[in-house]
Design a protein around this motif. Structure first.
Motif, mmCIF file in Angstrom:
data_model
loop_
_atom_site.group_PDB
_atom_site.id
_atom_site.type_symbol
_atom_site.label_atom_id
_atom_site.label_comp_id
_atom_site.label_asym_id
_atom_site.label_seq_id
_atom_site.Cartn_x
_atom_site.Cartn_y
_atom_site.Cartn_z
ATOM 1 N N ALA A 59 0.800 -1.224 -0.215
ATOM 2 C CA ALA A 59 0.052 0.152 0.083
ATOM 3 C C ALA A 59 0.750 1.231 0.085
ATOM 4 O O ALA A 59 0.424 2.351 -0.703
ATOM 5 C CB ALA A 59 -0.899 -0.022 1.356
ATOM 6 N N ALA A 60 1.804 1.328 0.833
ATOM 7 C CA ALA A 60 2.832 2.440 0.671
ATOM 8 C C ALA A 60 3.593 2.414 -0.637
ATOM 9 O O ALA A 60 3.672 3.556 -1.243
ATOM 10 C CB ALA A 60 3.858 2.271 1.835
ATOM 11 N N MET A 61 4.047 1.588 -1.204
ATOM 12 C CA MET A 61 4.614 1.673 -2.600
ATOM 13 C C MET A 61 3.425 2.082 -3.596
ATOM 14 O O MET A 61 3.791 2.863 -4.204
ATOM 15 C CB MET A 61 4.972 0.230 -3.045
ATOM 16 N N SER A 62 2.310 1.807 -3.526
ATOM 17 C CA SER A 62 1.360 2.364 -4.569
ATOM 18 C C SER A 62 0.910 3.846 -3.963
ATOM 19 O O SER A 62 0.843 4.612 -4.960
ATOM 20 C CB SER A 62 0.081 1.353 -4.282
ATOM 21 N N LEU A 63 0.926 3.892 -2.717
ATOM 22 C CA LEU A 63 0.503 5.441 -2.531
ATOM 23 C C LEU A 63 1.730 6.318 -2.953
ATOM 24 O O LEU A 63 1.305 7.350 -3.452
ATOM 25 C CB LEU A 63 0.752 5.554 -0.889
ATOM 26 N N GLU A 64 2.985 6.061 -2.851
ATOM 27 C CA GLU A 64 4.148 6.784 -3.317
ATOM 28 C C GLU A 64 4.137 6.888 -4.854
ATOM 29 O O GLU A 64 4.034 8.036 -5.586
ATOM 30 C CB GLU A 64 5.473 6.182 -3.074
ATOM 31 N N ALA A 65 3.723 5.639 -5.478
ATOM 32 C CA ALA A 65 3.458 5.689 -7.137
ATOM 33 C C ALA A 65 2.507 6.643 -7.345
ATOM 34 O O ALA A 65 2.612 7.152 -8.623
ATOM 35 C CB ALA A 65 3.536 4.323 -7.495
ATOM 36 N N LEU A 66 1.296 6.523 -6.781
ATOM 37 C CA LEU A 66 0.259 7.480 -7.266
ATOM 38 C C LEU A 66 0.164 8.791 -6.438
ATOM 39 O O LEU A 66 -0.895 9.496 -6.738
ATOM 40 C CB LEU A 66 -1.049 6.825 -6.870
ATOM 41 N N GLN A 67 1.297 9.315 -5.867
ATOM 42 C CA GLN A 67 1.428 10.713 -5.288
ATOM 43 C C GLN A 67 0.499 10.836 -4.198
ATOM 44 O O GLN A 67 -0.277 11.913 -4.416
ATOM 45 C CB GLN A 67 1.721 11.520 -6.499
ATOM 46 N N GLY A 68 -0.008 9.836 -3.537
ATOM 47 C CA GLY A 68 -1.065 9.970 -2.610
ATOM 48 C C GLY A 68 -0.572 10.840 -1.418
ATOM 49 O O GLY A 68 0.544 11.122 -1.107
ATOM 50 N N SER A 69 -1.610 11.058 -0.490
ATOM 51 C CA SER A 69 -1.234 12.140 0.574
ATOM 52 C C SER A 69 -0.902 11.160 1.916
ATOM 53 O O SER A 69 -1.571 10.122 1.916
ATOM 54 C CB SER A 69 -2.562 12.789 0.973
ATOM 55 N N ALA A 122 -6.960 -8.601 -0.210
ATOM 56 C CA ALA A 122 -6.986 -8.818 -1.814
ATOM 57 C C ALA A 122 -7.995 -7.479 -2.421
ATOM 58 O O ALA A 122 -7.514 -7.139 -3.338
ATOM 59 C CB ALA A 122 -7.360 -10.157 -2.108
ATOM 60 N N GLY A 123 -9.236 -7.436 -1.702
ATOM 61 C CA GLY A 123 -10.284 -6.619 -2.626
ATOM 62 C C GLY A 123 -9.824 -5.050 -2.539
ATOM 63 O O GLY A 123 -9.718 -4.590 -3.689
ATOM 64 N N ILE A 124 -8.923 -4.583 -1.568
ATOM 65 C CA ILE A 124 -8.636 -3.318 -1.548
ATOM 66 C C ILE A 124 -7.307 -3.039 -2.423
ATOM 67 O O ILE A 124 -7.042 -2.079 -3.171
ATOM 68 C CB ILE A 124 -8.520 -2.646 -0.048
ATOM 69 N N ALA A 125 -6.464 -4.270 -2.493
ATOM 70 C CA ALA A 125 -5.268 -4.087 -3.198
ATOM 71 C C ALA A 125 -5.564 -4.173 -4.805
ATOM 72 O O ALA A 125 -4.866 -3.297 -5.576
ATOM 73 C CB ALA A 125 -4.375 -5.389 -2.890
ATOM 74 N N GLU A 126 -6.440 -4.919 -5.025
ATOM 75 C CA GLU A 126 -6.975 -4.784 -6.466
ATOM 76 C C GLU A 126 -7.566 -3.558 -6.982
ATOM 77 O O GLU A 126 -7.283 -3.054 -8.188
ATOM 78 C CB GLU A 126 -8.231 -5.825 -6.760
ATOM 79 N N ARG A 127 -8.037 -2.813 -6.086
ATOM 80 C CA ARG A 127 -8.524 -1.310 -6.505
ATOM 81 C C ARG A 127 -7.196 -0.365 -6.709
ATOM 82 O O ARG A 127 -7.439 0.416 -7.665
ATOM 83 C CB ARG A 127 -9.428 -0.863 -5.228
ATOM 84 N N ARG A 128 -6.251 -0.807 -5.789
ATOM 85 C CA ARG A 128 -5.176 -0.050 -6.037
ATOM 86 C C ARG A 128 -4.289 -0.429 -7.437
ATOM 87 O O ARG A 128 -3.731 0.608 -8.112
ATOM 88 C CB ARG A 128 -4.169 -0.153 -4.854
ATOM 89 N N ILE A 129 -4.319 -1.509 -7.712
ATOM 90 C CA ILE A 129 -3.633 -1.998 -8.922
ATOM 91 C C ILE A 129 -4.438 -1.295 -10.243
ATOM 92 O O ILE A 129 -3.749 -0.851 -11.099
ATOM 93 C CB ILE A 129 -3.991 -3.622 -8.873
ATOM 94 N N TYR A 130 -5.868 -1.057 -10.065
ATOM 95 C CA TYR A 130 -6.686 -0.465 -10.960
ATOM 96 C C TYR A 130 -6.162 0.894 -11.229
ATOM 97 O O TYR A 130 -5.975 1.276 -12.378
ATOM 98 C CB TYR A 130 -8.373 -0.543 -10.765
ATOM 99 N N LEU A 131 -6.062 1.562 -9.999
ATOM 100 C CA LEU A 131 -5.639 2.927 -10.072
ATOM 101 C C LEU A 131 -4.030 3.214 -10.736
ATOM 102 O O LEU A 131 -3.914 4.032 -11.404
ATOM 103 C CB LEU A 131 -5.555 3.552 -8.543
ATOM 104 N N LEU A 132 -3.178 2.240 -10.546
ATOM 105 C CA LEU A 132 -1.834 2.141 -10.927
ATOM 106 C C LEU A 132 -1.804 2.024 -12.442
ATOM 107 O O LEU A 132 -0.942 2.595 -13.226
ATOM 108 C CB LEU A 132 -1.142 1.017 -10.403
#
Length: 506
Positions: free
Chosen positions: A222-232, A347-357
């Protein structure tokens, strides 16, 4: 030499080491086994009817069995109950079930004979692991069918796993190679072997042991995706979680703050004007944290169970032999269903992050490759993640809400905990694969943020991944990288790399 600790319990976080210690102690000092056996022998001589010792079983409990047939009764019990079907329990899990059975018998309230107990110790010592079909238990009078298959090799029947765990062999031939003769079950032995919740608790202990690593991996991804997506990082502020102090959420938020230490990416967009991130980023503490809290509860239940006596009847110090219901799997059934739901949500929330990426937000190329059209990029792994998440929705349906009476109505409410246990393992494996896909896509997305560097924890994890999995700009055989990524999810390497750079995640 100090006396063995026969009262030490087995904990999920040190599951295998604790069982090693416990079994070694019982091998050195089997006093609890001998004492409980002596009480069974006394009961046999008192002339009274004792369930399963000198009576029939289940609906046949009122049928008294002549003294000369008591050993045949125990053999017949194992034979008649070995009716499991379906895929075999994996060897590693069967090994755990065997060791949990030894541990439970060693607590000294089952009355098993020394000959039978010692043979189980030999099986564990020589890694002679019975092959157990995964289906056939309703989780009520214990895991009768699976544990009957566990017991069959004692009688020279059934099958053992081969050494490499890829095949099975007839038990008789392996016993012969080890110079072992089949044993004769004494009164109460068969019932002590097949009554108990060791299949359910074995699955639960295994999955929850793995989950202790997996929840940390989920936070890291989640932290990796947050950084990649320039999240807060604001939703992870400690003050936010002080005013709603769920322990899981507080730990997740702390982990992400640690991972984003000294982030250049975070600093670069601090004043970008974005107000809020999507829930799959903003609500990571609440979602991951709720799963952590649920898994903690399930762990508490399973730890109590694996340190309990789930046999029937029970033998006590004053000689009482009490027929009761400690074999009923309801405590486990509810907890395992809860754990399955909790894991599925990761897994459910991880898949949503994959979609955003993949969506091309915030300067990332669509599908995480520059030249799409000619290349499909990382389009299809999201399909796989979506399929696994959808499957988990079915698997996470609580098995414990069902009950089908058995044994002519004598067993009129059953837990179906074994069904939930098998489902739980499938859920775990699906979650691992979804997280592997998030790791793969988040690492690819982070490459496009260069030369800015993410937080030190994320950077360390990213570098560790890139030592094995390269950045891609053309379509290729993705399954190989998914397999490599899955190995990271199932291993301690990523978490260890973070711990070396910063501190261990909680």
């Amino acid at each position: 030499m100090s006396a063995p600790d026969l009262n030490a319990s087995v904990r999920i976080d040190a599951l295998h080491a604790d069982l090693d210690r416990r079994i070694a102690a019982l091998r050195e000092d089997p006093t609890p086994v001998d004492r409980s056996r002596a009480r069974v022998e006394d009961a046999l001589s008192d002339g009274a009817a004792h369930y399963g010792i000198n009576t029939g079983f289940g609906a046949l409990a009122q049928e008294r069995v002549p003294e000369g047939d008591l050993e045949t009764l125990q053999r017949n019990l194992v034979f008649s109950h070995a009716v499991g079907v379906g895929d075999l329990v994996p060897k590693a899990l069967s090994r755990l079930i065997l060791r949990l059975k030894i541990h439970a018998l060693g607590l000294g309230h089952s009355g098993v004979s020394r000959e039978t107990f010692d043979r189980l110790l030999v099986f564990a010592e020589r890694d002679l692991i019975p092959a157990i079909p995964s289906r056939g238990s309703v989780g009520a009078s214990g895991d009768l069918a699976p544990l009957a298959h566990l017991a069959l090799p004692l009688l020279g029947e059934g099958r053992f796993w081969t050494e490499d765990g890829t095949d099975v062999r007839p038990a008789a031939s392996l016993l012969d190679e080890h110079g072992l003769e089949p044993i004769t079950l004494r009164p109460k032995d068969g019932l002590a072997l097949i009554n108990g919740t060791q299949q359910m608790s074995g699955y639960g202990a295994h999955v929850l042991h793995e989950a202790q690593r997996l929840v940390k991996i989920a936070d890291l991804l989640a932290a990796m995706s947050l950084e990649a997506l320039q999240g807060s990082l604001q939703p992870f502020d400690e003050r936010v979680h002080e005013v709603r102090p769920h322990p899981g959420a507080q730990q997740v938020a702390a982990n992400v703050r640690t991972l984003l230490t000294d982030s250049e990416i975070l600093a670069s967009h601090r004043n970008c004007g974005k107000v809020q991130d999507p829930y799959s980023l903003r609500c990571v503490p609440q979602v991951h944290g709720a799963s952590r809290d649920a898994l903690r509860h399930a762990t508490d239940v399973v730890e109590r169970e694996i340190n309990s006596v789930t046999d029937n009847p029970l033998v006590f110090e004053n000689g009482d032999v009490i027929s009761a219901g400690n074999f009923h799997g309801q405590p486990l059934a509810l907890a395992l269903d809860y754990a399955g739901i909790a894991l599925a949500e990761l897994a459910g929330i991880a898949e949503r992050r994959i979609y955003l990426l993949l969506a091309g937000h915030d300067g990332l190329p669509e599908l995480l490759m520059e030249d799409t059209g000619l290349n499909s990029g990382y389009m299809m792994p999201q399909y796989t993640a979506a399929a696994l998440v959808s499957e988990n929705k079915s698997l996470a349906h609580p098995a414990s809400v069902d009950s089908i009476p058995t044994s002519r109505g004598q067993e009129d409410h059953v837990s179906m905990g074994s069904v939930g246990a098998v489902q739980l393992l499938d859920i775990l494996e699906n979650v691992e694969r979804v997280l592997a896909i998030e790791l793969l896509t988040a690492a690819q997305a982070l490459d496009y943020r260069r030369p800015l560097r993410p937080g030190r924890g994320v950077e360390q994890a990213h570098e560790t991944v890139r030592e094995t999995i390269p950045h891609r700009e053309e379509d290729y055989l993705l399954e190989d990288d998914i397999d490599e990524s899955l190995a990271f999810v199932r291993d301690e390497a990523l978490l260890a790399s973070v711990a070396e750079e910063l501190e261990a995640l909680g």
